[in-house]
Structure formats: C-alpha cells, structure tokens
Design an enzyme around this catalytic site. Structure first.
Site, PDB file in Angstrom:
ATOM      1  N   ASP A   1       0.872  -1.165   0.000  1.00 37.82           N
ATOM      2  CA  ASP A   1       0.000   0.000   0.000  1.00 37.82           C
ATOM      3  C   ASP A   1       0.919   1.228   0.000  1.00 37.82           C
ATOM      4  O   ASP A   1       2.104   1.111   0.338  1.00 37.82           O
ATOM      5  CB  ASP A   1      -0.866  -0.064   1.270  1.00 37.82           C
ATOM      6  CG  ASP A   1      -1.727   1.152   1.444  1.00 37.82           C
ATOM      7  OD1 ASP A   1      -2.490   1.470   0.525  1.00 37.82           O
ATOM      8  OD2 ASP A   1      -1.633   1.794   2.511  1.00 37.82           O
ATOM      9  N   LEU A   2       0.390   2.369  -0.365  1.00 32.95           N
ATOM     10  CA  LEU A   2       1.249   3.562  -0.467  1.00 32.95           C
ATOM     11  C   LEU A   2       1.102   4.447   0.772  1.00 32.95           C
ATOM     12  O   LEU A   2       1.991   4.502   1.629  1.00 32.95           O
ATOM     13  CB  LEU A   2       0.876   4.314  -1.753  1.00 32.95           C
ATOM     14  CG  LEU A   2       1.665   5.574  -2.078  1.00 32.95           C
ATOM     15  CD1 LEU A   2       3.145   5.301  -2.231  1.00 32.95           C
ATOM     16  CD2 LEU A   2       1.134   6.181  -3.395  1.00 32.95           C
ATOM     17  N   ASP A   3      -0.040   5.114   0.869  1.00 31.34           N
ATOM     18  CA  ASP A   3      -0.253   6.056   1.969  1.00 31.34           C
ATOM     19  C   ASP A   3      -0.328   5.305   3.303  1.00 31.34           C
ATOM     20  O   ASP A   3      -1.175   4.433   3.473  1.00 31.34           O
ATOM     21  CB  ASP A   3      -1.559   6.827   1.715  1.00 31.34           C
ATOM     22  CG  ASP A   3      -1.890   7.773   2.844  1.00 31.34           C
ATOM     23  OD1 ASP A   3      -0.958   8.235   3.532  1.00 31.34           O
ATOM     24  OD2 ASP A   3      -3.082   8.059   3.041  1.00 31.34           O
TER      25      ASP A   3
ATOM     26  N   THR B   1       1.162  10.471   3.468  1.00 27.67           N
ATOM     27  CA  THR B   1       0.475  11.538   2.737  1.00 27.67           C
ATOM     28  C   THR B   1      -0.858  11.878   3.398  1.00 27.67           C
ATOM     29  O   THR B   1      -1.538  12.816   2.964  1.00 27.67           O
ATOM     30  CB  THR B   1       0.252  11.151   1.254  1.00 27.67           C
ATOM     31  OG1 THR B   1      -0.086   9.777   1.198  1.00 27.67           O
ATOM     32  CG2 THR B   1       1.487  11.391   0.423  1.00 27.67           C
TER      33      THR B   1
ATOM     34  N   LYS C   1      -8.725   6.958   5.748  1.00 28.33           N
ATOM     35  CA  LYS C   1      -7.498   6.245   5.363  1.00 28.33           C
ATOM     36  C   LYS C   1      -7.805   4.981   4.557  1.00 28.33           C
ATOM     37  O   LYS C   1      -8.614   4.161   4.997  1.00 28.33           O
ATOM     38  CB  LYS C   1      -6.669   5.909   6.600  1.00 28.33           C
ATOM     39  CG  LYS C   1      -6.004   7.150   7.165  1.00 28.33           C
ATOM     40  CD  LYS C   1      -4.993   6.833   8.250  1.00 28.33           C
ATOM     41  CE  LYS C   1      -4.359   8.126   8.735  1.00 28.33           C
ATOM     42  NZ  LYS C   1      -3.511   7.920   9.893  1.00 28.33           N
ATOM     43  N   GLY C   2      -7.187   4.865   3.404  1.00 30.48           N
ATOM     44  CA  GLY C   2      -7.365   3.679   2.563  1.00 30.48           C
ATOM     45  C   GLY C   2      -8.654   3.680   1.752  1.00 30.48           C
ATOM     46  O   GLY C   2      -8.896   2.790   0.950  1.00 30.48           O
TER      47      GLY C   2
ATOM     48  N   ARG D   1     -11.311   8.283  -3.138  1.00 29.56           N
ATOM     49  CA  ARG D   1     -11.590   9.731  -3.104  1.00 29.56           C
ATOM     50  C   ARG D   1     -13.097  10.002  -3.057  1.00 29.56           C
ATOM     51  O   ARG D   1     -13.572  10.821  -2.264  1.00 29.56           O
ATOM     52  CB  ARG D   1     -10.981  10.386  -4.347  1.00 29.56           C
ATOM     53  CG  ARG D   1     -10.935  11.896  -4.251  1.00 29.56           C
ATOM     54  CD  ARG D   1     -10.386  12.507  -5.539  1.00 29.56           C
ATOM     55  NE  ARG D   1      -9.118  11.922  -5.937  1.00 29.56           N
ATOM     56  CZ  ARG D   1      -8.541  12.084  -7.123  1.00 29.56           C
ATOM     57  NH1 ARG D   1      -9.143  12.829  -8.045  1.00 29.56           N
ATOM     58  NH2 ARG D   1      -7.387  11.504  -7.424  1.00 29.56           N
TER      59      ARG D   1
ATOM     60  N   SER E   1      -2.374   0.381  -4.291  1.00 29.26           N
ATOM     61  CA  SER E   1      -2.892   1.584  -3.611  1.00 29.26           C
ATOM     62  C   SER E   1      -4.225   2.015  -4.211  1.00 29.26           C
ATOM     63  O   SER E   1      -4.477   1.804  -5.391  1.00 29.26           O
ATOM     64  CB  SER E   1      -1.873   2.717  -3.785  1.00 29.26           C
ATOM     65  OG  SER E   1      -2.434   3.961  -3.467  1.00 29.26           O
ATOM     66  N   ALA E   2      -5.048   2.663  -3.375  1.00 32.95           N
ATOM     67  CA  ALA E   2      -6.318   3.217  -3.856  1.00 32.95           C
ATOM     68  C   ALA E   2      -6.120   4.555  -4.557  1.00 32.95           C
ATOM     69  O   ALA E   2      -7.038   5.071  -5.196  1.00 32.95           O
ATOM     70  CB  ALA E   2      -7.265   3.410  -2.677  1.00 32.95           C
ATOM     71  N   SER E   3      -4.921   5.129  -4.450  1.00 34.21           N
ATOM     72  CA  SER E   3      -4.727   6.512  -4.923  1.00 34.21           C
ATOM     73  C   SER E   3      -4.560   6.615  -6.438  1.00 34.21           C
ATOM     74  O   SER E   3      -3.783   5.883  -7.044  1.00 34.21           O
ATOM     75  CB  SER E   3      -3.500   7.123  -4.249  1.00 34.21           C
ATOM     76  OG  SER E   3      -3.288   8.418  -4.764  1.00 34.21           O
TER      77      SER E   3
ATOM     78  N   ASN F   1      -3.295   9.262  -7.549  1.00 29.14           N
ATOM     79  CA  ASN F   1      -2.081  10.090  -7.630  1.00 29.14           C
ATOM     80  C   ASN F   1      -0.811   9.267  -7.415  1.00 29.14           C
ATOM     81  O   ASN F   1       0.284   9.852  -7.298  1.00 29.14           O
ATOM     82  CB  ASN F   1      -2.138  11.204  -6.584  1.00 29.14           C
ATOM     83  CG  ASN F   1      -3.230  12.214  -6.900  1.00 29.14           C
ATOM     84  OD1 ASN F   1      -3.195  12.852  -7.945  1.00 29.14           O
ATOM     85  ND2 ASN F   1      -4.212  12.323  -6.027  1.00 29.14           N
TER      86      ASN F   1
ATOM     87  N   LYS G   1     -10.889  -1.366  -1.887  1.00 30.16           N
ATOM     88  CA  LYS G   1     -10.678  -2.225  -0.721  1.00 30.16           C
ATOM     89  C   LYS G   1     -11.884  -2.029   0.207  1.00 30.16           C
ATOM     90  O   LYS G   1     -12.359  -0.898   0.309  1.00 30.16           O
ATOM     91  CB  LYS G   1      -9.403  -1.803   0.032  1.00 30.16           C
ATOM     92  CG  LYS G   1      -8.132  -1.841  -0.815  1.00 30.16           C
ATOM     93  CD  LYS G   1      -6.998  -1.090  -0.100  1.00 30.16           C
ATOM     94  CE  LYS G   1      -5.814  -0.857  -1.030  1.00 30.16           C
ATOM     95  NZ  LYS G   1      -4.756  -0.029  -0.453  1.00 30.16           N
TER      96      LYS G   1
ATOM     97  N   GLU H   1      -0.060  -3.311   4.681  1.00 26.73           N
ATOM     98  CA  GLU H   1      -1.207  -2.389   4.729  1.00 26.73           C
ATOM     99  C   GLU H   1      -1.334  -1.686   6.073  1.00 26.73           C
ATOM    100  O   GLU H   1      -1.047  -2.271   7.103  1.00 26.73           O
ATOM    101  CB  GLU H   1      -2.495  -3.194   4.525  1.00 26.73           C
ATOM    102  CG  GLU H   1      -3.154  -3.034   3.200  1.00 26.73           C
ATOM    103  CD  GLU H   1      -3.732  -1.651   2.918  1.00 26.73           C
ATOM    104  OE1 GLU H   1      -3.881  -0.834   3.837  1.00 26.73           O
ATOM    105  OE2 GLU H   1      -4.030  -1.395   1.743  1.00 26.73           O
ATOM    106  N   ASP H   2      -1.817  -0.439   6.024  1.00 26.15           N
ATOM    107  CA  ASP H   2      -2.067   0.299   7.273  1.00 26.15           C
ATOM    108  C   ASP H   2      -3.560   0.475   7.551  1.00 26.15           C
ATOM    109  O   ASP H   2      -3.919   1.065   8.565  1.00 26.15           O
ATOM    110  CB  ASP H   2      -1.418   1.690   7.230  1.00 26.15           C
ATOM    111  CG  ASP H   2      -2.138   2.617   6.266  1.00 26.15           C
ATOM    112  OD1 ASP H   2      -2.420   2.177   5.127  1.00 26.15           O
ATOM    113  OD2 ASP H   2      -2.432   3.758   6.654  1.00 26.15           O
TER     114      ASP H   2
HETATM  115  P1  B16 Z   1      -6.452   9.896  -4.269  1.00 26.90           P
HETATM  116  P2  B16 Z   1      -3.616   4.140  -0.093  1.00 26.90           P
HETATM  117  C1  B16 Z   1      -5.428   6.080  -0.246  1.00 26.90           C
HETATM  118  O1  B16 Z   1      -4.118   5.630  -0.429  1.00 26.90           O
HETATM  119  C2  B16 Z   1      -5.494   7.021   0.932  1.00 26.90           C
HETATM  120  O2  B16 Z   1      -5.182   6.335   2.131  1.00 26.90           O
HETATM  121  C3  B16 Z   1      -6.878   7.594   1.041  1.00 26.90           C
HETATM  122  O3  B16 Z   1      -6.948   8.503   2.121  1.00 26.90           O
HETATM  123  C4  B16 Z   1      -7.238   8.288  -0.289  1.00 26.90           C
HETATM  124  O4  B16 Z   1      -8.565   8.804  -0.237  1.00 26.90           O
HETATM  125  C5  B16 Z   1      -7.101   7.295  -1.430  1.00 26.90           C
HETATM  126  O5  B16 Z   1      -5.788   6.774  -1.447  1.00 26.90           O
HETATM  127  C6  B16 Z   1      -7.397   7.928  -2.769  1.00 26.90           C
HETATM  128  O6  B16 Z   1      -6.400   8.872  -3.048  1.00 26.90           O
HETATM  129  O7  B16 Z   1      -7.439  10.967  -3.913  1.00 26.90           O
HETATM  130  O8  B16 Z   1      -5.033  10.397  -4.357  1.00 26.90           O
HETATM  131  O9  B16 Z   1      -6.861   9.123  -5.497  1.00 26.90           O
HETATM  132  O10 B16 Z   1      -3.572   4.057   1.413  1.00 26.90           O
HETATM  133  O11 B16 Z   1      -4.565   3.140  -0.723  1.00 26.90           O
HETATM  134  O12 B16 Z   1      -2.247   4.126  -0.726  1.00 26.90           O
HETATM  135 MG    MG Z   2      -2.893   3.152   3.290  1.00 24.43          MG
END
Ligand code: B16
Ligand code: MG
Length: 218
Positions: A10-12, A18, A46-47, A50, A115-117, A119, A146, A170-171
């Site tokens: 996982d990233l964040d 972040t 978290k996780g 968006r 990661s869910a992000s 970005n 997730k 994972e966190d």
């Molecule tokens: P974005 P992860 C997640 O990252 C964040 O923990 C979560 O807070 C955020 O809403 C999600 O990514 C989406 O991010 O807005 O940048 O697409 O923990 O899955 O790495």
């Molecule tokens: Mg995370």
C-alpha cells in the site's frame, strides 16, 4: 523465516505519510462548506477512495449535494492535495522504506504497489522510488475499492505469482481484509497506532524498518 515471492505495498501509511496532506485538503473544503473536520475524523478516510472519502466528509458536515457538485468538490480537493504532492521528496518516506525495498529486491522478491490513490504515479516519482516496482496497481487501474481484493489480485497477477505467494503490507483495516479475502499473507503496518485497530493480519510491524530489522520474509 517464511519466504515470499512477491511483496505488495500500500502507499499512503506504509511507504509515505500523505494522510496529513489529504487531511489539510479535505479540511480546506470542509471549512469552505461551513463546518470543521478533525484529525480524528480523518482516520475514517485512510485507505478509502476519493469518492467515498467525500461522501464521508459530507455526512460529517450534514451537507447534501448532487453528483455533479460532488465531482467538482472532489476535483477541488484533489487540486489542493496535488499542490502538496508537488513539494514532496524522498525525505517524506516512512522509516526503513528504501532499506526494506532494497533487501527484498536483493532476495529476488518481486514488488508491486497496491494503492487506492489515483495520484500514485506522481507520488512514486516525487519520492524517486519508481525503480523498485515491477508492477504498479493503483486507483487508476481498479474498479472495486478495498476491502474488495481486486487491487491485490491484480498486483499478484502482474507479478506472475499466485496470491498465496505474496505478502501485502497495509495500514488500513479495509486493506487487511482485502489481502485476506484475496488469499494473501497480510502484514499490518501500525505506525504510531495500535494493532487492535488492524485485526486479522498475520504479522504486525510498526514500520518497514522494523520489518527489515526483524528479518520479516528474509
Ligand atoms: P487519491 P492508499 C489512499 O491511499 C489514501 O489512504 C486515502 O486517504 C485516499 O482517499 C485514497 O488513497 C485515494 O487517493 O485521492 O489520491 O486518489 O492508502 O490506498 O495508498
Ligand atoms: Mg494506506
């Protein structure tokens, strides 16, 4: 120690913190809409994707809006968040990240992001850690958030491995549940938090530095 063929990160909250920038960007939007948003409330995001994060935020503020307005607000929050990301560099990596990635790489373990992000590509590039990843699965490539295991199953597939040959780091609780549903080994990365918040993981570490020092999967 048990060996693995693949590691999915996982990233964040695992490689980088972040969450504080997500928090500042969501708080700015909340304040604009006339309510406050606490750091404790931020834990709920978290996780989470968006779109879902925005819904949770609007519930907290008891704000209702149509889909068009919601997507404008999500975009506005993201623009603010991306401004923080542009200032990110490798000093933002969490303790032990590059050491553990180096060690796994030297052991021949394949590495994927999960990661869910949306970005994630920008974040990996700002942190200068792209080269460690054999695969990058993120919010741009998945359709189910997730705790659905899709993100990690895609990660294992992209590495050419069976889910049972991979460990997920994972966190978030949703992430641990996703890893177990996908048939993977789950490692809870608890940071300053408590492992009680991440029930169901097979192993727990405070940080990837602790994984390195305790020889996890090495
Ligand atoms: P974005 P992860 C997640 O990252 C964040 O923990 C979560 O807070 C955020 O809403 C999600 O990514 C989406 O991010 O807005 O940048 O697409 O923990 O899955 O790495
Ligand atoms: Mg995370």
């Amino acid at each position: 120690m048990q060996k693995i063929k693949g590691a999915i990160f996982d990233l964040d909250g695992v490689l980088v913190d972040t969450a504080k920038y997500h928090y500042l960007a969501w708080k700015k939007l909340a304040n604009k809409l006339g309510f406050d948003f606490s750091e404790k409330d931020n834990e709920k995001l978290k996780g989470v994707s968006r779109t879902r994060s925005l819904e949770i935020l609007l519930d907290i503020g008891k704000v209702q809006a149509d889909e068009n307005q919601k997507s404008k607000w999500a975009e506005e929050k993201n623009e603010c968040y991306v401004e923080y990301l542009k200032k990110l560099d490798s000093t933002a990596l969490l303790e032990g990240t590059t050491d553990y990635l180096n060690t796994l790489h030297a052991e021949g373990v394949k590495i994927s992001l999960g990661s869910a992000s949306k970005n994630a590509p920008l974040i990996l590039s700002q942190l200068n850690i792209n080269n460690y990843f054999d695969a990058v699965i993120d919010g741009n490539s998945i359709s189910k958030a997730k705790p659905d295991p899709e993100v990690f199953l895609q990660g294992a597939k992209a590495l050419g491995l069976k889910p049972s040959e991979c460990a997920v780091f994972e966190d978030s609780l949703a992430g641990i549940q996703a890893a177990k549903k996908g048939g993977m080994i789950a490692v809870g990365v608890v940071g300053e938090g408590d492992k009680k918040n991440l029930p169901g993981a097979d192993f727990y570490v405070k940080s990837l530095g602790e994984a390195e020092r305790s020889g996890l999967f090495i």
